[in-house]
Design an enzyme around this catalytic site. Structure first.
Site, PDB file in Angstrom:
ATOM      1  N   SER A  27      58.084-123.776  74.808  1.00  0.00           N
ATOM      2  CA  SER A  27      56.716-123.807  74.995  1.00  0.00           C
ATOM      3  C   SER A  27      55.746-124.482  76.545  1.00  0.00           C
ATOM      4  CB  SER A  27      56.055-125.260  74.009  1.00  0.00           C
ATOM      5  OG  SER A  27      56.213-125.326  72.620  1.00  0.00           O
ATOM      6  N   HIS A  44      58.228-117.076  74.240  1.00  0.00           N
ATOM      7  CA  HIS A  44      57.802-117.483  72.858  1.00  0.00           C
ATOM      8  C   HIS A  44      56.607-116.720  72.394  1.00  0.00           C
ATOM      9  CE1 HIS A  44      54.442-121.013  73.787  1.00  0.00           C
ATOM     10  NE2 HIS A  44      55.471-121.597  72.538  1.00  0.00           N
ATOM     11  N   GLU A  55      54.647-114.659  74.373  1.00  0.00           N
ATOM     12  CA  GLU A  55      54.919-114.639  75.887  1.00  0.00           C
ATOM     13  C   GLU A  55      56.411-114.466  76.628  1.00  0.00           C
ATOM     14  OE1 GLU A  55      51.334-117.745  77.963  1.00  0.00           O
ATOM     15  OE2 GLU A  55      53.152-117.955  76.487  1.00  0.00           O
ATOM     16  N   ASN A  59      49.820-122.550  76.798  1.00  0.00           N
ATOM     17  CA  ASN A  59      49.272-123.819  76.720  1.00  0.00           C
ATOM     18  C   ASN A  59      48.973-125.019  78.104  1.00  0.00           C
ATOM     19  OD1 ASN A  59      50.471-124.072  73.857  1.00  0.00           O
ATOM     20  ND2 ASN A  59      52.872-124.379  74.744  1.00  0.00           N
TER      21      ASN A  59
HETATM   22  C1  LIG Z   1      52.335-125.187  70.364  1.00  0.00           C
HETATM   23  C2  LIG Z   1      52.610-123.642  71.263  1.00  0.00           C
HETATM   24  O1  LIG Z   1      53.412-123.680  71.290  1.00  0.00           O
HETATM   25  C3  LIG Z   1      51.732-122.442  70.976  1.00  0.00           C
HETATM   26  C4  LIG Z   1      51.316-122.036  69.760  1.00  0.00           C
HETATM   27  O2  LIG Z   1      51.725-121.675  68.704  1.00  0.00           O
HETATM   28  S1  LIG Z   1      49.712-122.957  69.575  1.00  0.00           S
HETATM   29  C5  LIG Z   1      49.096-122.805  67.609  1.00  0.00           C
HETATM   30  C6  LIG Z   1      49.024-121.629  67.992  1.00  0.00           C
HETATM   31  N1  LIG Z   1      48.275-121.034  66.337  1.00  0.00           N
HETATM   32  C7  LIG Z   1      46.743-121.086  65.959  1.00  0.00           C
HETATM   33  O3  LIG Z   1      46.636-121.414  66.989  1.00  0.00           O
HETATM   34  C8  LIG Z   1      46.111-120.532  64.291  1.00  0.00           C
HETATM   35  C9  LIG Z   1      44.986-121.201  64.589  1.00  0.00           C
HETATM   36  N2  LIG Z   1      45.405-120.961  63.302  1.00  0.00           N
HETATM   37  C10 LIG Z   1      44.853-119.641  62.449  1.00  0.00           C
HETATM   38  O4  LIG Z   1      44.930-118.517  63.089  1.00  0.00           O
HETATM   39  C11 LIG Z   1      44.232-119.970  60.762  1.00  0.00           C
HETATM   40  O5  LIG Z   1      44.406-120.875  60.811  1.00  0.00           O
HETATM   41  C12 LIG Z   1      45.893-119.514  59.644  1.00  0.00           C
HETATM   42  C13 LIG Z   1      46.371-118.120  60.335  1.00  0.00           C
HETATM   43  C14 LIG Z   1      47.046-120.290  60.514  1.00  0.00           C
HETATM   44  C15 LIG Z   1      45.417-119.509  58.665  1.00  0.00           C
HETATM   45  O6  LIG Z   1      44.106-118.472  58.705  1.00  0.00           O
HETATM   46  P1  LIG Z   1      43.327-118.497  57.824  1.00  0.00           P
HETATM   47  O7  LIG Z   1      42.030-117.494  57.332  1.00  0.00           O
HETATM   48  O8  LIG Z   1      42.743-119.780  57.114  1.00  0.00           O
HETATM   49  O9  LIG Z   1      43.903-118.771  56.425  1.00  0.00           O
HETATM   50  P2  LIG Z   1      44.516-118.065  54.926  1.00  0.00           P
HETATM   51  O10 LIG Z   1      43.287-116.893  54.063  1.00  0.00           O
HETATM   52  O11 LIG Z   1      45.393-118.399  53.678  1.00  0.00           O
HETATM   53  O12 LIG Z   1      45.937-117.494  55.601  1.00  0.00           O
HETATM   54  C16 LIG Z   1      45.790-116.247  56.816  1.00  0.00           C
HETATM   55  C17 LIG Z   1      46.910-115.451  56.192  1.00  0.00           C
HETATM   56  O13 LIG Z   1      48.397-116.641  57.127  1.00  0.00           O
HETATM   57  C18 LIG Z   1      49.389-116.780  55.969  1.00  0.00           C
HETATM   58  N3  LIG Z   1      49.463-118.343  56.563  1.00  0.00           N
HETATM   59  C19 LIG Z   1      48.791-118.552  56.328  1.00  0.00           C
HETATM   60  N4  LIG Z   1      49.344-119.703  57.195  1.00  0.00           N
HETATM   61  C20 LIG Z   1      50.948-119.928  57.149  1.00  0.00           C
HETATM   62  C21 LIG Z   1      52.599-120.170  57.726  1.00  0.00           C
HETATM   63  N5  LIG Z   1      52.149-121.444  58.076  1.00  0.00           N
HETATM   64  N6  LIG Z   1      52.996-119.678  57.246  1.00  0.00           N
HETATM   65  C22 LIG Z   1      53.097-118.025  57.291  1.00  0.00           C
HETATM   66  N7  LIG Z   1      51.810-117.912  57.082  1.00  0.00           N
HETATM   67  C23 LIG Z   1      50.910-118.300  56.393  1.00  0.00           C
HETATM   68  C24 LIG Z   1      48.253-116.744  54.853  1.00  0.00           C
HETATM   69  O14 LIG Z   1      49.583-116.258  54.165  1.00  0.00           O
HETATM   70  C25 LIG Z   1      47.252-115.912  55.072  1.00  0.00           C
HETATM   71  O15 LIG Z   1      48.327-114.030  54.485  1.00  0.00           O
HETATM   72  P3  LIG Z   1      47.601-113.249  53.635  1.00  0.00           P
HETATM   73  O16 LIG Z   1      46.786-112.778  55.234  1.00  0.00           O
HETATM   74  O17 LIG Z   1      49.407-111.703  53.994  1.00  0.00           O
HETATM   75  O18 LIG Z   1      47.490-113.212  52.804  1.00  0.00           O
HETATM   76  N1  LIG Z   2      55.418-125.993  67.089  1.00  0.00           N
HETATM   77  C1  LIG Z   2      54.254-125.086  67.825  1.00  0.00           C
HETATM   78  O1  LIG Z   2      53.767-125.149  66.940  1.00  0.00           O
HETATM   79  C2  LIG Z   2      55.744-124.258  68.511  1.00  0.00           C
HETATM   80  C3  LIG Z   2      56.501-124.664  68.955  1.00  0.00           C
HETATM   81  N2  LIG Z   2      56.906-124.400  69.802  1.00  0.00           N
HETATM   82  C4  LIG Z   2      58.801-124.717  70.316  1.00  0.00           C
HETATM   83  O2  LIG Z   2      59.955-124.163  70.270  1.00  0.00           O
HETATM   84  C5  LIG Z   2      60.809-125.156  69.720  1.00  0.00           C
HETATM   85  C6  LIG Z   2      60.085-125.904  68.279  1.00  0.00           C
HETATM   86  O3  LIG Z   2      59.275-126.043  67.650  1.00  0.00           O
HETATM   87  P1  LIG Z   2      59.223-126.612  65.855  1.00  0.00           P
HETATM   88  O4  LIG Z   2      59.640-126.173  65.534  1.00  0.00           O
HETATM   89  O5  LIG Z   2      57.680-127.224  65.928  1.00  0.00           O
HETATM   90  O6  LIG Z   2      59.916-128.258  65.790  1.00  0.00           O
HETATM   91  P2  LIG Z   2      60.015-128.482  64.467  1.00  0.00           P
HETATM   92  O7  LIG Z   2      60.542-130.268  65.278  1.00  0.00           O
HETATM   93  O8  LIG Z   2      59.950-128.031  62.837  1.00  0.00           O
HETATM   94  O9  LIG Z   2      62.159-128.152  64.432  1.00  0.00           O
HETATM   95  C7  LIG Z   2      62.851-128.489  65.810  1.00  0.00           C
HETATM   96  C8  LIG Z   2      64.153-127.790  65.104  1.00  0.00           C
HETATM   97  O10 LIG Z   2      65.821-128.481  66.570  1.00  0.00           O
HETATM   98  C9  LIG Z   2      65.926-129.276  65.599  1.00  0.00           C
HETATM   99  N3  LIG Z   2      67.109-129.833  66.615  1.00  0.00           N
HETATM  100  C10 LIG Z   2      66.964-130.597  67.490  1.00  0.00           C
HETATM  101  N4  LIG Z   2      68.191-130.702  67.970  1.00  0.00           N
HETATM  102  C11 LIG Z   2      68.880-129.869  67.790  1.00  0.00           C
HETATM  103  C12 LIG Z   2      70.287-129.495  68.525  1.00  0.00           C
HETATM  104  N5  LIG Z   2      70.972-129.853  69.358  1.00  0.00           N
HETATM  105  N6  LIG Z   2      70.584-128.495  67.651  1.00  0.00           N
HETATM  106  C13 LIG Z   2      69.683-127.125  66.872  1.00  0.00           C
HETATM  107  N7  LIG Z   2      69.154-127.702  65.861  1.00  0.00           N
HETATM  108  C14 LIG Z   2      68.411-129.023  66.653  1.00  0.00           C
HETATM  109  C15 LIG Z   2      65.701-130.242  64.779  1.00  0.00           C
HETATM  110  O11 LIG Z   2      66.343-131.205  64.138  1.00  0.00           O
HETATM  111  P3  LIG Z   2      66.281-132.771  64.165  1.00  0.00           P
HETATM  112  O12 LIG Z   2      64.419-132.967  62.848  1.00  0.00           O
HETATM  113  O13 LIG Z   2      67.365-133.194  63.558  1.00  0.00           O
HETATM  114  O14 LIG Z   2      65.226-132.868  65.399  1.00  0.00           O
HETATM  115  C16 LIG Z   2      64.414-129.815  64.258  1.00  0.00           C
HETATM  116  O15 LIG Z   2      65.315-129.504  63.294  1.00  0.00           O
HETATM  117  C17 LIG Z   2      60.120-126.423  70.903  1.00  0.00           C
HETATM  118  O16 LIG Z   2      60.783-125.921  71.878  1.00  0.00           O
HETATM  119  C18 LIG Z   2      58.386-126.080  70.772  1.00  0.00           C
HETATM  120  O17 LIG Z   2      57.895-126.413  71.937  1.00  0.00           O
HETATM  121  C19 LIG Z   2      56.658-122.926  70.323  1.00  0.00           C
HETATM  122  C20 LIG Z   2      55.769-122.304  69.831  1.00  0.00           C
HETATM  123  C21 LIG Z   2      54.904-123.174  69.133  1.00  0.00           C
END
Ligand SMILES: CC(=O)CC(=O)SCCNC(=O)CCNC(=O)[C@H](O)C(C)(C)COP(=O)(O)OP(=O)(O)OC[C@H]1O[C@@H](n2cnc3c(N)ncnc32)[C@H](O)[C@@H]1OP(=O)(O)O
Ligand SMILES: NC(=O)C1=CN([C@@H]2O[C@H](COP(=O)(O)OP(=O)(O)OC[C@H]3O[C@@H](n4cnc5c(N)ncnc54)[C@H](OP(=O)(O)O)[C@@H]3O)[C@@H](O)[C@H]2O)C=CC1
Length: 283
Positions: A119, A140, A152, A190
């Site tokens: 991320s 990403h 990304e 991010n």
């Molecule tokens: C941290 C990082 O590195 C980067 C990141 O990823 S940051 C996070 C980025 N993501 C976001 O910002 C998500 C923001 N949230 C959303 O867009 C919406 O709330 C959401 C898409 C998650 C759910 O949407 P919603 O309209 O509120 O709910 P809902 O109607 O239940 O779901 C819409 C669809 O998504 C699906 N869905 C919801 N949650 C899901 C999940 N966890 N996994 C898979 N599919 C999912 C549903 O099944 C539904 O599918 P259909 O259109 O086929 O029926």
């Molecule tokens: N969460 C998010 O929204 C997003 C996350 N990411 C990135 O994706 C990656 C995973 O995140 P996320 O799936 O949320 O995290 P989770 O905690 O859900 O999953 C991470 C998994 O990796 C496992 N793990 C740890 N060490 C090892 C290893 N040495 N070999 C193999 N597997 C290992 C963990 O096991 P254990 O539980 O034992 O530690 C766990 O099952 C991170 O780099 C995160 O920044 C990117 C986009 C969005």
């Protein structure tokens, strides 16, 4: 380069999602984690989501079975030898990722591409632990992977054009829209999203409003699909903190300081949805 065999390292929420979309795209997938328990949980998540798509009439039972048959589970990184493409989606920690990439570099075929779903961590630094930095790249995905369109794509300093183009094509094959971004802490997604989430946490910390009120403001006032605290719980508070640390250390700018409340929650093991408690409680 045409990709056929994909290894996904880390079977958490992101790894399972990536394995699912890769298998749906007809690729041969191995889903790897350190323990059977974690791989099984990832496989169950995929089966549950595909099952929902069958219920909705978006997939047939036969298609679901075929997708699941495209995914094998693994707890041994030796499976990397068969892959022509690896996506690492393990915990957001440089030490863990560096260890995985060192091992992958030893086991994988010379031409294999090693991608990371990090991320925020520097792609160039991850690439530098291998002897093939030109074949290492950031890919990403966004959470939830089966739903979100963006990927990304981040080149390290040495990444070749051929590797970049392969990843761009692969993202499209998985139904995603690739966007090219340079290798800076937190990339674009991010760098913008996490300071907003961190600020929402400061609002809780300083008593500006209750978590529910903060989320309502951003949902009703800004049309965000989820409020920032619900989103933080969804991402995982450990991942949010790790990203803020990378931004803070990477830019050495106090505007990125992680909120003490975020640190406290992570220390308490309140990691959000995945542990049942974060800013909200989950069953
Ligand atoms: C941290 C990082 O590195 C980067 C990141 O990823 S940051 C996070 C980025 N993501 C976001 O910002 C998500 C923001 N949230 C959303 O867009 C919406 O709330 C959401 C898409 C998650 C759910 O949407 P919603 O309209 O509120 O709910 P809902 O109607 O239940 O779901 C819409 C669809 O998504 C699906 N869905 C919801 N949650 C899901 C999940 N966890 N996994 C898979 N599919 C999912 C549903 O099944 C539904 O599918 P259909 O259109 O086929 O029926
Ligand atoms: N969460 C998010 O929204 C997003 C996350 N990411 C990135 O994706 C990656 C995973 O995140 P996320 O799936 O949320 O995290 P989770 O905690 O859900 O999953 C991470 C998994 O990796 C496992 N793990 C740890 N060490 C090892 C290893 N040495 N070999 C193999 N597997 C290992 C963990 O096991 P254990 O539980 O034992 O530690 C766990 O099952 C991170 O780099 C995160 O920044 C990117 C986009 C969005």
């Amino acid at each position: 380069m045409t990709i056929q065999k994909v290894l996904v390292v880390g079977a958490g929420q992101m790894g399972a999602g990536i394995a699912q979309v890769a298998a749906q795209a007809g690729l041969n997938v191995v889903l790897h984690d350190i323990k059977d328990e974690y791989v099984n949980r990832g496989m169950q998540t995929i089966a549950r989501l595909l099952g929902k798509n069958v219920e909705k009439g978006k997939l047939t039972e036969a298609e679901k079975t075929a997708i699941l048959q495209n995914i094998q589970s693994s707890t041994s990184l030796e499976h990397a030898a068969e892959a022509d493409f690896v996506v690492e989606a393990a915990t957001e920690n440089m030490q863990i990722k560096a260890d995985i990439f060192r091992k992958l570099d030893q086991v994988c075929q010379h031409e294999a591409i090693l991608a990371t779903n990090t991320s925020s961590l520097p792609i160039t630094e991850i690439a530098a632990v291998t002897n093939r930095p030109e074949r290492v790249i950031g890919m990403h995905f966004m959470n939830p992977v089966p739903v979100m369109k963006l990927v990304e794509v981040i080149r390290g300093l040495a990444t070749t054009d051929e590797v970049y183009q392969t990843v761009e094509e692969l993202a499209k094959q998985m139904g995603k829209i690739p966007v090219s971004v340079n290798d800076f802490p937190g990339f674009v997604s991010n760098r913008i999203l996490l300071p907003m989430i961190n600020e929402a946490i400061y609002c809780v910390y300083e008593g500006v409003a209750a978590p529910e009120a903060i989320d309502e403001v951003m949902k009703l006032g800004m049309n965000h699909p989820m409020g920032p605290l619900t989103l933080a719980d969804f991402i995982g508070l450990d991942t949010c903190l790790a990203i803020m640390e990378v931004l803070y250390e990477g830019f050495r700018d106090s505007k990125y300081r992680p909120c003490p409340l975020l640190r406290k929650y992570v220390k308490a093991g309140w990691l959000g949805r995945k542990t049942g408690r974060g800013f909200y409680r989950y069953e």
